[in-house]
Design a protein around this motif. Structure first.
Motif, PDB file in Angstrom:
ATOM      1  N   GLN A  44     -13.529 -19.139 -54.145  1.00  0.00           N
ATOM      2  CA  GLN A  44     -12.392 -18.244 -54.288  1.00  0.00           C
ATOM      3  C   GLN A  44     -12.788 -16.808 -54.025  1.00  0.00           C
ATOM      4  O   GLN A  44     -11.979 -16.008 -53.589  1.00  0.00           O
ATOM      5  N   THR A  50      -9.655 -16.838 -49.242  1.00  0.00           N
ATOM      6  CA  THR A  50      -8.672 -16.029 -49.943  1.00  0.00           C
ATOM      7  C   THR A  50      -7.474 -15.787 -49.046  1.00  0.00           C
ATOM      8  O   THR A  50      -7.608 -15.311 -47.930  1.00  0.00           O
ATOM      9  N   ASP A  51      -6.293 -16.128 -49.545  1.00  0.00           N
ATOM     10  CA  ASP A  51      -5.112 -15.944 -48.707  1.00  0.00           C
ATOM     11  C   ASP A  51      -4.624 -14.504 -48.762  1.00  0.00           C
ATOM     12  O   ASP A  51      -5.052 -13.721 -49.611  1.00  0.00           O
ATOM     13  N   THR A  54      -3.261 -12.981 -52.103  1.00  0.00           N
ATOM     14  CA  THR A  54      -4.319 -12.748 -53.084  1.00  0.00           C
ATOM     15  C   THR A  54      -5.099 -11.486 -52.728  1.00  0.00           C
ATOM     16  O   THR A  54      -5.394 -10.665 -53.593  1.00  0.00           O
ATOM     17  N   LYS A  57      -3.123  -8.511 -53.643  1.00  0.00           N
ATOM     18  CA  LYS A  57      -3.159  -8.259 -55.084  1.00  0.00           C
ATOM     19  C   LYS A  57      -4.506  -7.661 -55.479  1.00  0.00           C
ATOM     20  O   LYS A  57      -4.576  -6.709 -56.238  1.00  0.00           O
ATOM     21  N   GLN A  58      -5.573  -8.247 -54.927  1.00  0.00           N
ATOM     22  CA  GLN A  58      -6.920  -7.784 -55.267  1.00  0.00           C
ATOM     23  C   GLN A  58      -7.156  -6.348 -54.807  1.00  0.00           C
ATOM     24  O   GLN A  58      -7.900  -5.606 -55.420  1.00  0.00           O
TER      25      GLN A  58
END
Ligand code: HEC
Length: 139
Positions: A44, A50-51, A54, A57-58
């Protein structure tokens, strides 16, 4: 040593060996039950798995653009972007937003979000920016 004493010693030795083997194999069990989880976690964390959302968001984009990119007081919604951007251009924009300020849309943004500046993300891997762009272009 009598015969009986020899047997006793042999049993004791055997017992100790088995005991140590037992503790060693127990440790192996623990490692085995942990490792699939650990592998998943490390997958992950690598960008390959990682899409786009994501990554968005990160990278903290949702702080300004909203938890679902619906927009906020600080920044516009990131929806319907495919009307304005190609993948390539959007990646370039993320790397250097200040060089795209001339469109009518952006003149409006500058007025509406006066005190907020869209940061440049030239420190993020281009492949990851591509994944983010792919995601945004579907919203
Ligand atoms: C500090 C707040 C802030 C953060 C964090 C932020 N943005 Fe923005 N973003 C803005 C503002 C404000 C604008 C409006 C453009 C302007 O004022 O220049 C904008 C504009 C945009 C646009 C252009 C929208 C359009 O209509 O074409 C995109 C795309 C965008 N941001 C993507 C992102 C992505 C992806 C991230 C995270 C990697 C991000 N932003 C992080 C504030 C932010």
């Amino acid at each position: 040593m009598t015969n009986a004493q020899k047997w006793m010693a042999a049993f004791l030795g055997l017992f100790l060996i088995l005991f140590f083997l037992g503790t060693i194999t127990k440790k192996d069990d623990v490692i085995e039950t942990l490792s699939p989880q650990m592998m998943q976690q490390s997958q992950q964390n690598t960008s390959q798995h990682t899409d786009g959302f994501t990554l968005i968001k990160q990278s903290g984009c949702i702080t300004c653009h909203g938890s679902n990119l619906q927009g906020s007081k600080m920044a516009p919604a990131l929806t319907g972007l495919s009307e304005y951007w190609t993948r390539e251009k959007l990646i370039n924009y993320l790397r250097n937003p200040s060089s795209f300020g001339t469109d009518e849309r952006f003149v409006e943004y500058k007025e509406k979000y006066k005190n907020v500046i869209m940061p440049s993300y030239n420190n993020i891997d281009v492949k990851d920016l591509g994944r983010m762009a792919d995601y945004m272009l579907t919203k």
